[in-house]
Design an enzyme around this catalytic site. Structure first.
Site, PDB file in Angstrom:
ATOM      1  CG  ASP A  15      42.010  42.545  41.122  1.00  0.00           C
ATOM      2  OD1 ASP A  15      43.221  42.458  41.415  1.00  0.00           O
ATOM      3  OD2 ASP A  15      42.202  43.962  41.545  1.00  0.00           O
ATOM      4  CE  LYS A  18      45.509  38.794  36.685  1.00  0.00           C
ATOM      5  NZ  LYS A  18      44.686  39.488  36.945  1.00  0.00           N
ATOM      6  N   GLY A  42      47.160  39.537  43.678  1.00  0.00           N
ATOM      7  CA  GLY A  42      45.972  38.436  44.542  1.00  0.00           C
ATOM      8  C   GLY A  42      45.150  37.632  43.897  1.00  0.00           C
ATOM      9  CG  HIS A  43      46.631  35.601  40.890  1.00  0.00           C
ATOM     10  ND1 HIS A  43      47.399  35.517  40.144  1.00  0.00           N
ATOM     11  CD2 HIS A  43      46.532  37.128  40.493  1.00  0.00           C
ATOM     12  CE1 HIS A  43      47.556  36.080  39.241  1.00  0.00           C
ATOM     13  NE2 HIS A  43      47.188  36.919  39.766  1.00  0.00           N
ATOM     14  CD  GLN A 232      51.145  42.827  38.676  1.00  0.00           C
ATOM     15  OE1 GLN A 232      52.017  42.137  37.488  1.00  0.00           O
ATOM     16  NE2 GLN A 232      51.061  42.473  39.677  1.00  0.00           N
TER      17      GLN A 232
HETATM   18  P1  GDP Z   1      42.910  37.590  39.789  1.00  0.00           P
HETATM   19  O1  GDP Z   1      43.759  38.648  40.345  1.00  0.00           O
HETATM   20  O2  GDP Z   1      42.622  38.508  38.292  1.00  0.00           O
HETATM   21  O3  GDP Z   1      42.421  36.145  40.060  1.00  0.00           O
HETATM   22  O4  GDP Z   1      41.615  37.929  40.295  1.00  0.00           O
HETATM   23  P2  GDP Z   1      40.536  38.475  41.794  1.00  0.00           P
HETATM   24  O5  GDP Z   1      41.096  37.202  42.652  1.00  0.00           O
HETATM   25  O6  GDP Z   1      41.567  39.930  42.307  1.00  0.00           O
HETATM   26  O7  GDP Z   1      39.594  39.178  41.850  1.00  0.00           O
HETATM   27  C1  GDP Z   1      38.924  38.368  40.732  1.00  0.00           C
HETATM   28  C2  GDP Z   1      37.210  38.823  41.980  1.00  0.00           C
HETATM   29  O8  GDP Z   1      35.750  37.753  41.617  1.00  0.00           O
HETATM   30  C3  GDP Z   1      37.119  37.264  43.246  1.00  0.00           C
HETATM   31  O9  GDP Z   1      36.969  37.908  44.180  1.00  0.00           O
HETATM   32  C4  GDP Z   1      37.090  36.303  42.103  1.00  0.00           C
HETATM   33  O10 GDP Z   1      36.430  34.819  43.566  1.00  0.00           O
HETATM   34  C5  GDP Z   1      35.950  36.760  41.869  1.00  0.00           C
HETATM   35  N1  GDP Z   1      35.162  36.135  40.008  1.00  0.00           N
HETATM   36  C6  GDP Z   1      36.210  35.216  39.270  1.00  0.00           C
HETATM   37  N2  GDP Z   1      35.328  35.104  38.571  1.00  0.00           N
HETATM   38  C7  GDP Z   1      33.741  35.396  39.253  1.00  0.00           C
HETATM   39  C8  GDP Z   1      32.437  35.699  38.028  1.00  0.00           C
HETATM   40  O11 GDP Z   1      32.424  35.308  37.592  1.00  0.00           O
HETATM   41  N3  GDP Z   1      31.555  35.994  39.279  1.00  0.00           N
HETATM   42  C9  GDP Z   1      31.728  36.665  40.091  1.00  0.00           C
HETATM   43  N4  GDP Z   1      30.631  37.194  40.450  1.00  0.00           N
HETATM   44  N5  GDP Z   1      32.897  36.591  41.288  1.00  0.00           N
HETATM   45  C10 GDP Z   1      34.315  36.062  40.205  1.00  0.00           C
HETATM   46  P1  IMO Z   2      45.880  40.895  40.500  1.00  0.00           P
HETATM   47  O1  IMO Z   2      47.426  39.767  39.929  1.00  0.00           O
HETATM   48  C1  IMO Z   2      45.130  45.095  40.843  1.00  0.00           C
HETATM   49  C2  IMO Z   2      48.400  47.778  40.755  1.00  0.00           C
HETATM   50  C3  IMO Z   2      48.377  48.923  42.324  1.00  0.00           C
HETATM   51  C4  IMO Z   2      49.565  49.658  41.444  1.00  0.00           C
HETATM   52  C5  IMO Z   2      49.821  49.636  40.963  1.00  0.00           C
HETATM   53  C6  IMO Z   2      51.296  49.123  41.294  1.00  0.00           C
HETATM   54  O2  IMO Z   2      45.814  39.765  40.762  1.00  0.00           O
HETATM   55  O3  IMO Z   2      45.201  41.065  38.945  1.00  0.00           O
HETATM   56  P2  IMO Z   2      52.783  47.941  42.310  1.00  0.00           P
HETATM   57  O4  IMO Z   2      52.155  47.326  43.554  1.00  0.00           O
HETATM   58  O5  IMO Z   2      52.705  47.030  41.237  1.00  0.00           O
HETATM   59  O6  IMO Z   2      53.678  49.604  42.889  1.00  0.00           O
HETATM   60  O7  IMO Z   2      51.468  48.603  42.035  1.00  0.00           O
HETATM   61  O8  IMO Z   2      49.262  48.381  39.995  1.00  0.00           O
HETATM   62  N1  IMO Z   2      48.536  46.475  41.290  1.00  0.00           N
HETATM   63  C7  IMO Z   2      47.066  46.265  40.629  1.00  0.00           C
HETATM   64  N2  IMO Z   2      46.005  45.561  40.357  1.00  0.00           N
HETATM   65  N3  IMO Z   2      45.642  43.789  40.223  1.00  0.00           N
HETATM   66  C8  IMO Z   2      47.097  43.130  40.039  1.00  0.00           C
HETATM   67  O9  IMO Z   2      47.584  42.029  40.514  1.00  0.00           O
HETATM   68  C9  IMO Z   2      47.715  44.212  40.708  1.00  0.00           C
HETATM   69  N4  IMO Z   2      49.422  44.310  40.995  1.00  0.00           N
HETATM   70  C10 IMO Z   2      49.375  45.989  41.003  1.00  0.00           C
HETATM   71  O10 IMO Z   2      46.635  49.422  42.593  1.00  0.00           O
HETATM   72  O11 IMO Z   2      47.844  51.229  41.184  1.00  0.00           O
HETATM   73 MG    MG Z   3      43.816  40.526  42.159  1.00  0.00          MG
END
Ligand code: GDP
Ligand code: IMO
Ligand code: MG
Length: 431
Positions: A15, A18, A42-43, A232
């Site tokens: 998270d 990415k 979840g991206h 991840q």
């Molecule tokens: P990912 O799994 O690495 O793609 O990240 P996620 O989407 O799960 O979580 C990142 C969260 O931060 C999302 O809600 C993005 O919209 C938000 N986000 C990304 N870059 C920034 C930033 O520079 N500032 C803020 N405030 N939010 C951001």
């Molecule tokens: P992105 O790509 C954050 C965590 C789960 C759990 C562990 C194992 O959005 O960064 P699994 O479902 O693989 O059996 O879960 O890994 N986990 C993540 N945490 N971002 C993710 O993906 C994750 N994918 C799995 O919360 O602790």
């Molecule tokens: Mg994510």
């Protein structure tokens, strides 16, 4: 000369942002390829004020004239895949022309999802906090040489093979003293989900199913450019993460070679992405976790709730011991910092530069961070206490924020090439 694959991956526990950064970098590449993980990811992308969350489809999908690839190393739940595609189609995205899928990618069966739930339930207090998308059991079957691949769905004996595997899973469920009726998959009874699954297999077959390794290597030979999108983060890697509280794939840069079918010589830049603080969702060690008002502020201001499960994310200060380890394992060439804007109002910013473990000063990430007495050692820097505007570019950033970046740069010995100051595509500064 053959081109190289650049890689973007998370340096923390996932998270890191990415999705947003892959979308931002996509115009520079011909193809965006996922190489591991599945719909546990979840991206999030924010384009023209609208938020999109992708789980299995690469984050380059919104760009016209770009190819996206679901690579060998990914595990695919056809139902989730179909739902995600249908949402994109509604938005006018021509998924069929933009997306290729590796025949060698493994299928997540409904009974893999069942097993995930059964195993988690059996763990009691030691639950990993899995997203329950069937990731662990599917990779287990892959390694045990029992799994089904997308390519198998094209053969006449597919249903027969499906039933053999499903029945072996049901025996395991019974051994655990559980029954199918006790579990729902995405709120649906097993047989309802199974029916949808078979319909989704037919949908999946309408896509271009490819030998991913040939496609990728031919593209590189023909002067095309590829960005590999990690899912991840490094600390969730099955080998180098905080085992057993990890996912079941190699999230690190080495995973790109097996996940796409390229040689180590074919890896170019490695973009390592980190938040300006740190989060983790699910169970497991988190040395700099905060349980105070600052932790709450990070969660609220950073909207730290899971993009896949909606769970509140655990929040803490940035951990440079952990980040140095991630930079080393991945061979990071370019550092990307996201979400510093969440720290805008803090007077003091803390950065963990070592651990105190049972009285010993430790500055290399150890085998175990959750045994004995462990406390982080912090360096404090003054906060910048102002908004970070992307519009003025690097020259317009507050001097105290620049000092903070200099500190990161010096500690991690890696150049910072992109800074993200908000979720929007445009809220990005190239350094
Ligand atoms: P990912 O799994 O690495 O793609 O990240 P996620 O989407 O799960 O979580 C990142 C969260 O931060 C999302 O809600 C993005 O919209 C938000 N986000 C990304 N870059 C920034 C930033 O520079 N500032 C803020 N405030 N939010 C951001
Ligand atoms: P992105 O790509 C954050 C965590 C789960 C759990 C562990 C194992 O959005 O960064 P699994 O479902 O693989 O059996 O879960 O890994 N986990 C993540 N945490 N971002 C993710 O993906 C994750 N994918 C799995 O919360 O602790
Ligand atoms: Mg994510």
């Amino acid at each position: 000369m053959k081109n190289k694959v650049d890689v973007l991956l998370g340096l923390q526990w996932g998270d890191e942002g990415k999705g947003k950064i892959v979308d931002y970098l996509s115009p520079n590449y011909d193809m965006i390829a996922r190489y591991q993980g599945g719909a546990n990811a979840g991206h999030t992308l924010k384009i023209d004020g609208k938020t999109h969350v992708l789980h299995i489809i690469p984050s380059g999908i919104f760009h016209k004239n770009k190819l996206n690839l679901i690579g060998n190393g990914v595990v695919v739940d056809p139902v989730i895949f179909k739902e995600e595609c249908e949402q994109l189609v509604k938005l006018g995205v021509d998924v069929h022309s933009r997306l290729l899928i590796a025949k060698k990618a493994h299928l997540i069966l409904p009974s893999h999802r069942l097993l995930d739930a059964v195993y988690e339930k059996s763990k009691g207090n030691l639950k990993i906090g899995s997203t329950l998308k069937g990731i662990g059991p599917t990779y287990t079957d892959k390694t045990a040489r029992l799994g089904l691949r997308i390519g198998n769905s094209l053969a006449a004996d597919f249903v027969e093979k499906y039933n053999i595997l499903k029945n072996s899973h049901l025996k395991i469920v019974a051994m655990y003293g559980d029954s199918i009726a006790d579990f729902k998959i995405d709120n649906k009874p097993f047989d309802v989900y199974e029916k949808e699954w078979f319909a989704a297999i037919e949908y999946l077959k309408s896509f271009q199913l490819v030998e991913c390794e040939n496609v990728v290597n031919n593209m590189l030979k023909n002067g095309k450019t590829i960005l590999a999108e990690g899912a991840q983060g490094t600390m969730l890697d099955v080998d180098y993460g905080t085992y057993p509280f990890v996912t079941s794939s190699n999230t690190v840069s080495a995973g790109v070679c097996t996940g796409l079918g390229i040689s180590p010589h074919d890896v170019g830049k490695v973009f390592g992405i980190t938040k300006a603080y740190c989060t983790r969702v699910g169970a497991g060690p988190f040395p700099t976790e905060l349980f105070d008002k600052v932790g709450e502020l990070l969660r609220e201001k950073g909207r730290e709730f899971g993009a896949t499960t909606g769970r509140p994310r655990r929040c803490g200060w940035i951990d440079l011991v952990q980040l140095k380890y991630s930079v080393m394992i991945n061979g990071v060439t370019d550092l990307i910092i996201t979400k510093p804007d969440v720290l805008n109002n803090l007077d003091v910013i803390k950065l963990c530069t070592a651990y105190n473990i049972d009285g010993k000063h430790v500055d290399e990430f150890p085998f175990c961070v959750d045994e004995g007495s462990m406390s982080p050692v912090y360096t404090e820097l003054p906060g910048w206490c102002s908004d970070l505007s992307y519009a003025a570019g690097i020259a317009g950033l507050p001097p105290k924020f620049v000092s903070y970046l200099d500190f990161l740069n010096q500690q991690l010995d890696t150049k910072i090439t992109v800074i993200s100051t908000g979720p929007g595509r445009e809220e990005t500064i190239k350094c």
